[in-house]
Design a protein around this motif. Structure first.
Motif, mmCIF file in Angstrom:
data_model
loop_
_atom_site.group_PDB
_atom_site.id
_atom_site.type_symbol
_atom_site.label_atom_id
_atom_site.label_comp_id
_atom_site.label_asym_id
_atom_site.label_seq_id
_atom_site.Cartn_x
_atom_site.Cartn_y
_atom_site.Cartn_z
ATOM 1 N N ASP A 17 30.109 53.010 22.633
ATOM 2 C CA ASP A 17 28.996 53.711 23.329
ATOM 3 C C ASP A 17 29.472 54.276 24.561
ATOM 4 N N TYR A 18 29.200 55.617 24.714
ATOM 5 C CA TYR A 18 29.667 56.306 25.996
ATOM 6 C C TYR A 18 29.262 55.448 27.296
ATOM 7 N N ALA A 19 27.852 55.065 27.335
ATOM 8 C CA ALA A 19 27.259 54.535 28.550
ATOM 9 C C ALA A 19 28.075 53.263 28.873
ATOM 10 N N ASP A 20 28.281 52.446 27.807
ATOM 11 C CA ASP A 20 29.084 51.398 27.839
ATOM 12 C C ASP A 20 30.388 51.506 28.326
ATOM 13 N N ALA A 21 31.044 52.409 27.975
ATOM 14 C CA ALA A 21 32.373 52.726 28.153
ATOM 15 C C ALA A 21 32.493 52.971 29.502
ATOM 16 N N LEU A 22 31.697 53.747 30.014
ATOM 17 C CA LEU A 22 31.628 54.329 31.447
ATOM 18 C C LEU A 22 31.215 53.171 32.192
ATOM 19 N N ALA A 23 30.543 52.094 32.012
ATOM 20 C CA ALA A 23 30.140 50.897 32.717
ATOM 21 C C ALA A 23 31.440 50.047 32.671
ATOM 22 N N ALA A 24 31.913 50.072 31.706
ATOM 23 C CA ALA A 24 33.248 48.883 31.479
ATOM 24 C C ALA A 24 34.209 49.684 32.607
ATOM 25 N N LEU A 25 34.556 50.825 32.455
ATOM 26 C CA LEU A 25 35.537 51.428 33.161
ATOM 27 C C LEU A 25 35.442 51.509 34.752
ATOM 28 N N THR A 26 34.230 51.474 35.216
ATOM 29 C CA THR A 26 33.677 51.490 36.622
ATOM 30 C C THR A 26 33.511 50.093 37.158
ATOM 31 N N ASP A 27 33.571 49.036 36.258
ATOM 32 C CA ASP A 27 33.297 47.564 36.663
ATOM 33 C C ASP A 27 34.619 46.815 37.479
ATOM 34 N N LYS A 28 34.472 46.671 38.664
ATOM 35 C CA LYS A 28 35.778 46.313 39.137
ATOM 36 C C LYS A 28 36.269 44.815 38.635
ATOM 37 N N ARG A 29 35.274 44.361 37.991
ATOM 38 C CA ARG A 29 35.368 42.796 37.411
ATOM 39 C C ARG A 29 36.202 42.892 36.319
ATOM 40 N N LEU A 30 36.607 43.890 35.646
ATOM 41 C CA LEU A 30 37.207 44.035 34.243
ATOM 42 C C LEU A 30 38.553 44.359 34.843
ATOM 43 N N SER A 31 39.625 43.978 34.002
ATOM 44 C CA SER A 31 41.110 44.440 34.048
ATOM 45 C C SER A 31 41.587 44.167 32.776
ATOM 46 N N LYS A 32 43.052 44.909 32.788
ATOM 47 C CA LYS A 32 43.345 44.438 31.524
ATOM 48 C C LYS A 32 44.360 43.317 31.383
ATOM 49 N N ASP A 33 44.364 42.747 32.440
ATOM 50 C CA ASP A 33 45.033 41.413 32.849
ATOM 51 C C ASP A 33 44.244 40.239 32.850
ATOM 52 N N GLY A 34 42.968 40.382 32.794
ATOM 53 C CA GLY A 34 42.256 39.072 33.069
ATOM 54 C C GLY A 34 41.571 38.683 31.887
#
Length: 62
Positions: free
Chosen positions: A45-62
């Protein structure tokens, strides 16, 4: 529908169909295992993807 995400050329020709199926199942965010064994998230979902991509708590290493 069984989703064989990223598994060969069959997926890439039908990527929009798979994303639509995830959204219809109320699973716009789903955890998958890639053919290489790597665990990943699929966000359909576009809105979910945008929220994930702009959330500083998420990372590829975490």
């Amino acid at each position: 529908m069984t989703l064989e995400l990223f598994d060969g050329p069959g997926y890439w020709g039908q990527a929009h169909r798979y994303a639509k199926a995830l959204r219809e199942q109320a699973r716009s965010v789903d955890r998958v295992t890639l053919p290489t064994g790597v665990r990943a998230w699929v966000i359909a979902d576009y809105a979910d993807a945008l929220a994930a991509l702009t959330d500083k708590r998420l990372s590829k290493d975490g």
